[in-house]
Design an enzyme around this catalytic site. Sequence first.
Site, PDB file in Angstrom:
ATOM      1  N   SER A 142       7.006  -4.809  -1.564  1.00 47.47           N
ATOM      2  CA  SER A 142       5.889  -5.084  -0.532  1.00 47.47           C
ATOM      3  C   SER A 142       6.302  -6.852   0.111  1.00 47.47           C
ATOM      4  CB  SER A 142       4.681  -5.061  -1.004  1.00 47.47           C
ATOM      5  OG  SER A 142       3.641  -5.590  -0.370  1.00 47.47           O
ATOM      6  N   TYR A 153      -1.444  -7.988  -7.518  1.00 43.86           N
ATOM      7  CA  TYR A 153      -0.634  -6.790  -6.905  1.00 43.86           C
ATOM      8  C   TYR A 153       0.629  -7.562  -6.409  1.00 43.86           C
ATOM      9  CZ  TYR A 153       1.203  -3.912  -2.934  1.00 43.86           C
ATOM     10  OH  TYR A 153       2.205  -3.207  -2.322  1.00 43.86           O
TER      11      TYR A 153
END
Length: 258
Positions: A142, A153
Amino acid sequence: MMAQRFEGKVMVVTGAAQGIGRGVALRAAAEGAKVLFVDRAAFVPEVAAEAHCADTAGFVADMETYDGAAATMAYAVEKFGRIDILINGVGGAIRMRPYAEFEPAQIDAEIRRSLMPTLYACHAVLPHMLAQGRGTIVNISSNATRGIRRVPYSAAKGGVNAMTQCLAMEYGEHGIRVVAAAPGGTEAPPRRVPRNAAGDSEQEKRWMAEATRQVTESTFFKRYGTIEEQIAPILFLASDEAAYITGAVLPVSGGDNG
């Protein structure tokens, strides 16, 4: 779409029941791959059936456990004889909130969701690829290694990037390529299984909106990408067209490279 680009290849796609993973698995099947659709969602065999291809199957496994990863690779080899390509698609932020507001158990859950499945799957597939003397692993990372409201995250995806580069260096001499795609914010249909099963409070919805604004404004295009705009780069990295690319993390994020 590249006609039959994956003909004769066996591909395992994790996180294949929804979102980007689903799109990647269906497109790969349309391009000739034998595909194992893997997810802990019980409906993943239904998704595999959407390919209308005899050489696909769905397999239910919890990739947040090592046993799930090992069982997945063993089943793929039992069914298809080998594993040429592994696409690690499991992951995704469960919650968006300032880091100070995360509870310790929530931090653990984010790491378990977005780092451990890739770590486990890479470990479980390596013996099979080493025995073959070849293989390709594409990790879905990501651009959120820089962003707000999702520090755990972001840390998990930073780990995916580091793992990608280290594995590529360690196993290149064995004929194994390891690469990653780093999607930015991506528009997707509503999830059949939500990432946060408990639902979001009104405050959490406000924090999510703040993160969404940051993601959108950080791109050069000032918009989210589409699933189709993510599928093509992922499958390019998986294909023989990328045979001399390894250890790379490709941002697919409208200019916001994280």
